[in-house]
Scaffold this motif. Sequence first.
Motif, PDB file in Angstrom:
ATOM      1  N   HIS A 150       0.844  -1.100   0.056  1.00  0.00           N
ATOM      2  CA  HIS A 150      -0.019   0.015   0.032  1.00  0.00           C
ATOM      3  C   HIS A 150       0.854   1.335   0.036  1.00  0.00           C
ATOM      4  O   HIS A 150       0.347   2.158   0.466  1.00  0.00           O
ATOM      5  CB  HIS A 150      -0.951  -0.116   1.175  1.00  0.00           C
ATOM      6  CG  HIS A 150      -1.921  -1.300   0.734  1.00  0.00           C
ATOM      7  ND1 HIS A 150      -3.002  -1.179   0.105  1.00  0.00           N
ATOM      8  CD2 HIS A 150      -1.870  -2.627   1.618  1.00  0.00           C
ATOM      9  CE1 HIS A 150      -3.544  -2.579   0.215  1.00  0.00           C
ATOM     10  NE2 HIS A 150      -2.647  -3.235   0.931  1.00  0.00           N
TER      11      HIS A 150
ATOM     12  N   CYS B  71      -8.135  -1.534  -1.099  1.00  0.00           N
ATOM     13  CA  CYS B  71      -8.053  -0.865   0.090  1.00  0.00           C
ATOM     14  C   CYS B  71      -8.884   0.338   0.239  1.00  0.00           C
ATOM     15  O   CYS B  71      -9.142   0.779   1.270  1.00  0.00           O
ATOM     16  CB  CYS B  71      -6.773  -0.539   0.745  1.00  0.00           C
ATOM     17  SG  CYS B  71      -5.902   0.799  -0.041  1.00  0.00           S
TER      18      CYS B  71
ATOM     19  N   HIS C  93      -1.508   2.735  -5.281  1.00  0.00           N
ATOM     20  CA  HIS C  93      -0.896   1.744  -4.444  1.00  0.00           C
ATOM     21  C   HIS C  93      -0.272   0.728  -5.242  1.00  0.00           C
ATOM     22  O   HIS C  93      -0.891   0.422  -6.303  1.00  0.00           O
ATOM     23  CB  HIS C  93      -1.747   1.258  -3.329  1.00  0.00           C
ATOM     24  CG  HIS C  93      -2.134   2.028  -2.237  1.00  0.00           C
ATOM     25  ND1 HIS C  93      -2.882   1.786  -1.305  1.00  0.00           N
ATOM     26  CD2 HIS C  93      -2.107   3.266  -1.980  1.00  0.00           C
ATOM     27  CE1 HIS C  93      -3.074   2.728  -0.398  1.00  0.00           C
ATOM     28  NE2 HIS C  93      -2.487   4.079  -0.960  1.00  0.00           N
TER      29      HIS C  93
ATOM     30  N   CYS D  35      -7.248   0.893  -5.484  1.00  0.00           N
ATOM     31  CA  CYS D  35      -6.587  -0.218  -4.685  1.00  0.00           C
ATOM     32  C   CYS D  35      -7.749  -0.887  -3.895  1.00  0.00           C
ATOM     33  O   CYS D  35      -8.806  -0.230  -3.670  1.00  0.00           O
ATOM     34  CB  CYS D  35      -5.735   0.320  -3.872  1.00  0.00           C
ATOM     35  SG  CYS D  35      -4.625  -1.046  -3.096  1.00  0.00           S
TER      36      CYS D  35
HETATM   37 ZN   LIG Z   1      -4.188   0.016  -0.929  1.00  0.00          ZN
END
Ligand SMILES: [Zn+2]
Length: 310
Positions: free
Chosen positions: A159, A171, A176, A169
């Motif tokens: 990340h 997340c 990332h 990403c």
């Molecule tokens: Zn990420």
Amino acid sequence: MTVIGVDVGGTKILARFIDPETGAASGRVKVPTPKTGTADVLDAIAGVVDELDPDRTATHVGIGVPGLVDGEGVVARCPNITGWDSPVDVRGELTPRLDRVVVVGNDVNCGALAEHRIGAGKGVDDLLVVFVGTGVGGGLILDGKLRVGHRGLAGEIGHLTVVGDGRPCGCGEDGHLEAYAGKAGMEREARARAAAGERNALADLAGDSAIKSRHIEQALESGDSVAESIIDDAANALAMGIGNLATVLDLDRVVLGGGVVDKLGQPFLDQISQSAHFGGFGIEMCELVLAKRLDDAGVVGAAILAADAA
Ligand SMILES: [Zn+2]
């Protein structure tokens, strides 16, 4: 010294006796990972240890888990394990039950530790190990010791931001490394390009199922230009993340492994090496090498982690 290593995965829990000096393993107890909550997962971990070592010959148990682990053995959450979405004090709960020294670590960090002691990272003190699979994980060894960080974040290379305002990403943030180099990120990109009319071998080969490392290899072999550009982006993203870390930390070596790297091998590593920049002091980039692909690396690394605590 005999230590028990336990690897807790999303589908199975494996325990073995490990000699932490050599990585030699003996005995093997494996059970499916319960999907009925963390209390049952802790019971299953205690169960495999009891079954492997009913005579209590081992004094230490190392446990690798697929989640963020702090310095006290508290595991914040494990996205791959059903129901593990709040912190559990694994060390605190299991120490009295197992009546042994219990040490808990992140599974990727355990894999990195195994590469450092008995794998491709042996012999150097400052090492980064990067595993490129569905996501991108990493483990950091500094001054010969695993660096965890007080929140367990050290080595979380996946990340790092490598492209400003870049691809989304998993997340929830953008740009990332994992969004470019992880298989899930590559798949999102290949399918987005296919949906936009850029038919490509990656999306075609995978069909309705998830893209596998062998699909990436096959697409590259067929000369598919979209696959080539997606792999170029992955290599560049890895080169940027690794080059930056190698400079800041003055690393001796970087070991790369995981499904994607295992499949694409040395040519992919060479591509990353050629794009990576080190410092700007006229010093050559530190060496990048392939991981040794150790058997049961998670179990071995967990045992080494526990032996280090002795
Ligand atoms: Zn990420």
